[in-house]
Design an enzyme around this catalytic site. Structure first.
Site, PDB file in Angstrom:
ATOM      1  N   HIS A 160      43.939 -54.930  73.822  1.00 24.59           N
ATOM      2  CA  HIS A 160      44.485 -55.947  72.923  1.00 24.59           C
ATOM      3  C   HIS A 160      45.143 -55.280  71.719  1.00 24.59           C
ATOM      4  O   HIS A 160      44.646 -54.286  71.216  1.00 24.59           O
ATOM      5  CB  HIS A 160      43.339 -56.857  72.468  1.00 24.59           C
ATOM      6  CG  HIS A 160      43.804 -58.176  71.983  1.00 24.59           C
ATOM      7  ND1 HIS A 160      44.478 -58.311  70.797  1.00 24.59           N
ATOM      8  CD2 HIS A 160      43.705 -59.411  72.515  1.00 24.59           C
ATOM      9  CE1 HIS A 160      44.765 -59.589  70.630  1.00 24.59           C
ATOM     10  NE2 HIS A 160      44.315 -60.282  71.669  1.00 24.59           N
ATOM     11  N   SER A 199      31.535 -59.231  77.610  1.00 19.80           N
ATOM     12  CA  SER A 199      30.988 -58.830  76.301  1.00 19.80           C
ATOM     13  C   SER A 199      32.143 -58.233  75.516  1.00 19.80           C
ATOM     14  O   SER A 199      32.933 -57.461  76.077  1.00 19.80           O
ATOM     15  CB  SER A 199      29.914 -57.746  76.461  1.00 19.80           C
ATOM     16  OG  SER A 199      29.679 -57.117  75.205  1.00 19.80           O
ATOM     17  N   ASP A 223      35.376 -66.286  82.295  1.00 21.83           N
ATOM     18  CA  ASP A 223      35.678 -65.686  80.989  1.00 21.83           C
ATOM     19  C   ASP A 223      35.812 -66.782  79.946  1.00 21.83           C
ATOM     20  O   ASP A 223      36.315 -67.869  80.246  1.00 21.83           O
ATOM     21  CB  ASP A 223      37.002 -64.890  81.105  1.00 21.83           C
ATOM     22  CG  ASP A 223      37.141 -63.841  80.024  1.00 21.83           C
ATOM     23  OD1 ASP A 223      37.176 -64.226  78.839  1.00 21.83           O
ATOM     24  OD2 ASP A 223      37.214 -62.655  80.358  1.00 21.83           O
ATOM     25  N   TYR A 257      25.452 -54.744  69.448  1.00 20.84           N
ATOM     26  CA  TYR A 257      26.043 -54.278  70.707  1.00 20.84           C
ATOM     27  C   TYR A 257      25.118 -53.261  71.383  1.00 20.84           C
ATOM     28  O   TYR A 257      24.763 -53.427  72.557  1.00 20.84           O
ATOM     29  CB  TYR A 257      27.404 -53.661  70.401  1.00 20.84           C
ATOM     30  CG  TYR A 257      28.192 -53.209  71.599  1.00 20.84           C
ATOM     31  CD1 TYR A 257      28.736 -54.128  72.493  1.00 20.84           C
ATOM     32  CD2 TYR A 257      28.431 -51.851  71.828  1.00 20.84           C
ATOM     33  CE1 TYR A 257      29.494 -53.700  73.582  1.00 20.84           C
ATOM     34  CE2 TYR A 257      29.186 -51.419  72.909  1.00 20.84           C
ATOM     35  CZ  TYR A 257      29.711 -52.347  73.781  1.00 20.84           C
ATOM     36  OH  TYR A 257      30.464 -51.914  74.854  1.00 20.84           O
ATOM     37  N   THR A 270      37.840 -62.323  73.737  1.00 25.04           N
ATOM     38  CA  THR A 270      38.767 -61.206  73.503  1.00 25.04           C
ATOM     39  C   THR A 270      39.743 -61.032  74.665  1.00 25.04           C
ATOM     40  O   THR A 270      40.666 -60.228  74.573  1.00 25.04           O
ATOM     41  CB  THR A 270      37.991 -59.878  73.313  1.00 25.04           C
ATOM     42  OG1 THR A 270      37.082 -59.738  74.418  1.00 25.04           O
ATOM     43  CG2 THR A 270      37.210 -59.880  72.014  1.00 25.04           C
TER      44      THR A 270
HETATM   45  P1  NAD Z   1      37.377 -56.715  76.392  1.00 24.51           P
HETATM   46  O1  NAD Z   1      36.980 -57.257  75.076  1.00 24.51           O
HETATM   47  O2  NAD Z   1      38.815 -56.426  76.642  1.00 24.51           O
HETATM   48  O3  NAD Z   1      36.861 -57.643  77.573  1.00 24.51           O
HETATM   49  C1  NAD Z   1      35.670 -58.358  77.526  1.00 24.51           C
HETATM   50  C2  NAD Z   1      35.884 -59.688  78.219  1.00 24.51           C
HETATM   51  O4  NAD Z   1      34.656 -60.447  78.166  1.00 24.51           O
HETATM   52  C3  NAD Z   1      36.940 -60.545  77.530  1.00 24.51           C
HETATM   53  O5  NAD Z   1      37.810 -61.093  78.484  1.00 24.51           O
HETATM   54  C4  NAD Z   1      36.136 -61.613  76.816  1.00 24.51           C
HETATM   55  O6  NAD Z   1      36.857 -62.803  76.598  1.00 24.51           O
HETATM   56  C5  NAD Z   1      34.956 -61.772  77.757  1.00 24.51           C
HETATM   57  N1  NAD Z   1      33.759 -62.335  77.108  1.00 24.51           N
HETATM   58  C6  NAD Z   1      33.163 -61.935  75.966  1.00 24.51           C
HETATM   59  N2  NAD Z   1      32.084 -62.708  75.697  1.00 24.51           N
HETATM   60  C7  NAD Z   1      31.988 -63.607  76.724  1.00 24.51           C
HETATM   61  C8  NAD Z   1      31.103 -64.671  77.027  1.00 24.51           C
HETATM   62  N3  NAD Z   1      30.076 -64.982  76.225  1.00 24.51           N
HETATM   63  N4  NAD Z   1      31.316 -65.387  78.147  1.00 24.51           N
HETATM   64  C9  NAD Z   1      32.361 -65.105  78.974  1.00 24.51           C
HETATM   65  N5  NAD Z   1      33.232 -64.116  78.727  1.00 24.51           N
HETATM   66  C10 NAD Z   1      33.051 -63.363  77.618  1.00 24.51           C
HETATM   67  O7  NAD Z   1      36.503 -55.383  76.593  1.00 24.51           O
HETATM   68  P2  NAD Z   1      36.587 -54.288  77.734  1.00 24.51           P
HETATM   69  O8  NAD Z   1      36.994 -53.011  77.111  1.00 24.51           O
HETATM   70  O9  NAD Z   1      37.351 -54.804  78.894  1.00 24.51           O
HETATM   71  O10 NAD Z   1      35.049 -54.142  78.128  1.00 24.51           O
HETATM   72  C11 NAD Z   1      34.520 -54.741  79.317  1.00 24.51           C
HETATM   73  C12 NAD Z   1      33.075 -54.337  79.498  1.00 24.51           C
HETATM   74  O11 NAD Z   1      32.948 -52.916  79.585  1.00 24.51           O
HETATM   75  C13 NAD Z   1      32.168 -54.781  78.347  1.00 24.51           C
HETATM   76  O12 NAD Z   1      30.935 -55.205  78.866  1.00 24.51           O
HETATM   77  C14 NAD Z   1      31.980 -53.513  77.544  1.00 24.51           C
HETATM   78  O13 NAD Z   1      30.763 -53.514  76.853  1.00 24.51           O
HETATM   79  C15 NAD Z   1      32.035 -52.435  78.615  1.00 24.51           C
HETATM   80  N6  NAD Z   1      32.483 -51.155  78.042  1.00 24.51           N
HETATM   81  C16 NAD Z   1      33.790 -50.927  77.757  1.00 24.51           C
HETATM   82  C17 NAD Z   1      34.172 -49.715  77.181  1.00 24.51           C
HETATM   83  C18 NAD Z   1      35.614 -49.411  76.862  1.00 24.51           C
HETATM   84  O14 NAD Z   1      35.894 -48.333  76.324  1.00 24.51           O
HETATM   85  N7  NAD Z   1      36.563 -50.255  77.174  1.00 24.51           N
HETATM   86  C19 NAD Z   1      33.212 -48.741  76.905  1.00 24.51           C
HETATM   87  C20 NAD Z   1      31.883 -49.030  77.183  1.00 24.51           C
HETATM   88  C21 NAD Z   1      31.528 -50.233  77.775  1.00 24.51           C
END
Ligand code: NAD
Ligand code: UDP
Length: 343
Positions: free
Chosen positions: A206, A100, A58, A170, A62
């Site tokens: 967050h 992401s 990571d 995105y 975020t």
């Molecule tokens: P989040 O922002 O809490 O977690 C994303 C994590 O990825 C973070 O820890 C961030 O630091 C890390 N990250 C971002 N860019 C990076 C990079 N270039 N290299 C290494 N680490 C990186 O988001 P989340 O809600 O936990 O989402 C996780 C995944 O699930 C994502 O791929 C997101 O697209 C997908 N998703 C989530 C939701 C939702 O409602 N939470 C819905 C659809 C898809």
């Protein structure tokens, strides 16, 4: 030096949650990219408790170390500060690729980086999986359907996405991520899984996430205005985090390689949702309407027949129960933040 050693030895050893013992035949080495984020950290808890070895990569864009601090120092756990836009060289049997940003304000903050993470980053992870002959699960999203003109959305729907709008970094990033996954699968004969995740909420979102669940709860807890964007007649369907984690693990363990929607089929307008949260939290906040955001999808609800049939999966946590747990989490976070020595 002797004094220092004695003081170290005198330290109370860290205690960890109870981890199941798995012998080496059943224990897997699992890489979770984005494992310090909201979804990733809950998945890590689940895999660690099952007794697997978990490596988190990571860049903390975020995510936060505190989301996985319960495992730091545990012999089955490793945390690597790494940006997946650059190649990574490690060994693993399975990969959950979640890295992401996911919330609109976060992914729009640096759109070029969001595209790089979802394209170059996914290429790096697929390349790693190919070398290791590892199974790889890609976290895709309901946003691949854009502002849908078919409702509810089945996996067979190709979507309705504005390729040059503010959400494109995105939406299109994730669409390319899916295209890359199937190109690699076909060309390199790889085992792939694609989860199309719908709106998910729960503890460890967050505080500055900017998504509707955390915004509304924090606003209501602080007696601030609850800000509904636009008419509030747009809809979403919210699933609780533990249901999503169940679905991700079931999909990884299945033999199914086509995309699978993971989300709640219970749909609400954002107006209804604001009232639900205000009623649950209590307090004196008022619900107000502010300007609408560009390209906001107007309706979203998954058709989950595929997940039901293939994975025998459907969400089990009701909105009321899930929201209560989330409200309690944010109550504690606000207290922690208020009394933090840094403030
Ligand atoms: P989040 O922002 O809490 O977690 C994303 C994590 O990825 C973070 O820890 C961030 O630091 C890390 N990250 C971002 N860019 C990076 C990079 N270039 N290299 C290494 N680490 C990186 O988001 P989340 O809600 O936990 O989402 C996780 C995944 O699930 C994502 O791929 C997101 O697209 C997908 N998703 C989530 C939701 C939702 O409602 N939470 C819905 C659809 C898809
Ligand atoms: N929204 C809102 N007020 C907020 C944050 C979001 O009305 O403070 C709306 C937003 O316009 C969208 C829905 O809530 O229609 C869900 O937004 P979110 O950012 O949580 O996720 P999205 O599903 O749009 O990716």
């Amino acid at each position: 030096l002797e004094e220092k050693i004695i003081s170290l030895e005198g330290r109370v050893p860290k205690t960890y949650p109870d981890v199941k013992f798995l012998n080496y035949l059943n224990r897997k080495r699992i890489l979770v990219t984005g494992g310090a984020g909201f979804v990733g950290s809950h998945l890590v808890d689940r895999l660690m408790l099952q007794g697997h070895e978990v490596i988190v990569a990571d860049n903390f864009y975020t995510g936060r170390k505190s989301n996985v601090e319960q495992w730091i120092g545990h012999e089955n756990f490793e945390l690597i500060h790494h940006d997946i836009v650059h190649p990574i060289y490690i060994e693993a049997d399975e990969i959950y690729h979640l890295a992401s940003p996911a919330s609109p304000p976060h992914y729009m903050h640096n759109p070029v980086k969001t595209i790089k993470t979802n394209t170059l980053g996914t290429i790096n992870i697929l390349g790693l999986a190919r070398r290791l002959n590892a199974k790889v699960l890609i976290a895709s999203t309901s946003e691949v359907y854009g502002d849908p003109d078919i409702h509810p959305q089945p996996e067979t729907y190709w979507g309705h996405v504005n390729p040059i709008g503010p959400r494109a970094c995105y939406d299109e990033g994730k669409r390319v991520s899916e295209s890359l996954t199937y190109a690699y699968a076909k060309q390199e004969n790889m085992k792939v899984r694609v989860a199309r995740i719908f709106n998910t909420y729960g503890p460890r979102m967050h505080m500055n996430d900017g998504r509707v669940v955390s915004n509304f709860i924090l606003q209501a807890l602080q007696d601030d205005k609850v800000t509904v964007y636009g008419s509030g007649e747009q809809t979403r369907s919210f699933q609780y985090i533990s249901d999503l984690v169940e679905g991700l693990v079931a999909l990884m363990n299945s033999n199914y390689s086509q995309p699978v929607n993971l989300g709640s089929p219970v749909e609400h307008t954002i107006n209804e949702f604001a009232t639900i949260i205000k009623t649950l939290v209590g307090g004196r906040s008022k619900i107000v309407h502010v300007s609408e955001v560009e390209d906001d999808p107007q309706r979203r609800r998954p058709d989950i027949s595929r997940a039901k049939k293939i994975l025998n999966w459907e969400p089990t946590v009701t909105l009321n129960v899930g929201l209560q747990k989330t409200v309690e989490y944010f109550r504690q976070e606000l207290k922690r933040y208020k009394y933090s020595p840094r403030n």
